[in-house]
Design a protein around this motif. Structure first.
Motif, PDB file in Angstrom:
ATOM      1  N   SER A  23       0.814  -1.219   0.000  1.00  0.00           N
ATOM      2  CA  SER A  23       0.000   0.000   0.000  1.00  0.00           C
ATOM      3  C   SER A  23       0.845   1.267   0.000  1.00  0.00           C
ATOM      4  CB  SER A  23      -0.921   0.019   1.218  1.00  0.00           C
ATOM      5  OG  SER A  23      -0.175   0.165   2.413  1.00  0.00           O
ATOM      6  N   HIS A  25       2.041   2.586   2.588  1.00  0.00           N
ATOM      7  CA  HIS A  25       1.424   3.349   3.668  1.00  0.00           C
ATOM      8  C   HIS A  25       1.707   2.641   4.984  1.00  0.00           C
ATOM      9  CE1 HIS A  25      -1.416   6.084   5.505  1.00  0.00           C
ATOM     10  NE2 HIS A  25      -1.617   6.645   4.325  1.00  0.00           N
ATOM     11  N   ARG A  52      -6.512   2.923  -8.465  1.00  0.00           N
ATOM     12  CA  ARG A  52      -5.480   2.619  -7.474  1.00  0.00           C
ATOM     13  C   ARG A  52      -4.322   3.600  -7.625  1.00  0.00           C
ATOM     14  NH1 ARG A  52      -1.252  -0.633  -9.038  1.00  0.00           N
ATOM     15  NH2 ARG A  52      -2.573  -1.233 -10.772  1.00  0.00           N
ATOM     16  N   GLY A  55      -0.849   1.402  -4.698  1.00  0.00           N
ATOM     17  CA  GLY A  55      -1.334   0.178  -4.080  1.00  0.00           C
ATOM     18  C   GLY A  55      -1.190  -1.026  -4.984  1.00  0.00           C
ATOM     19  N   GLY A  65      -4.415  -0.622  -0.624  1.00  0.00           N
ATOM     20  CA  GLY A  65      -3.831   0.695  -0.832  1.00  0.00           C
ATOM     21  C   GLY A  65      -4.861   1.798  -0.942  1.00  0.00           C
TER      22      GLY A  65
END
Length: 116
Positions: A23, A25, A52, A55, A65
């Motif tokens: 992701s 993240h 997306r 992700g 993501g």
């Protein structure tokens, strides 16, 4: 598998190492006061809408993501065949979270209870 839980007055989404990598993240933390709605989604892949960025998307298998669409941004950790919890947020960077979890009904109930 991602874990969605409350921690005091916060909602916490804990990602596995692989989910963090795919992701791009880290874990998410936001106040429970930002939660507007919580529901169980039986088909989470269909619930994740948009493009997306960034992700991972494996067709018919998984979406992990950030997903963007006009005027909105979602964060997903959705897997085929695994029901998810959808959390609608207000005044946060993400408008919603869609997260496949173990026992989604219990998680949704706990989040609703934590908002009170």
């Amino acid at each position: 598998m991602a874990v969605l839980r409350t921690d005091g007055q916060d909602l916490v989404l804990e990602l596995t190492l692989g989910e963090k990598i795919w992701s791009l993240h880290g874990n998410l933390r936001m106040p429970l006061s930002a939660v507007r709605d919580v529901s169980v989604v039986p088909a989470p892949l269909a619930a994740v809408r948009g493009l997306r960025a960034p992700g991972l998307a494996v067709p018919f298998r998984t979406k992990i993501g950030t997903w963007r669409r006009r005027g909105a941004k979602s964060f997903a950790v959705a897997r085929a065949g695994r029901p998810a919890v959808r959390v609608v947020l207000a005044d946060m960077p993400f408008e919603e979270l869609v997260v496949s979890v173990d026992e989604p009904e219990r998680v949704a109930r706990d989040l609703r209870r934590g908002r009170r």
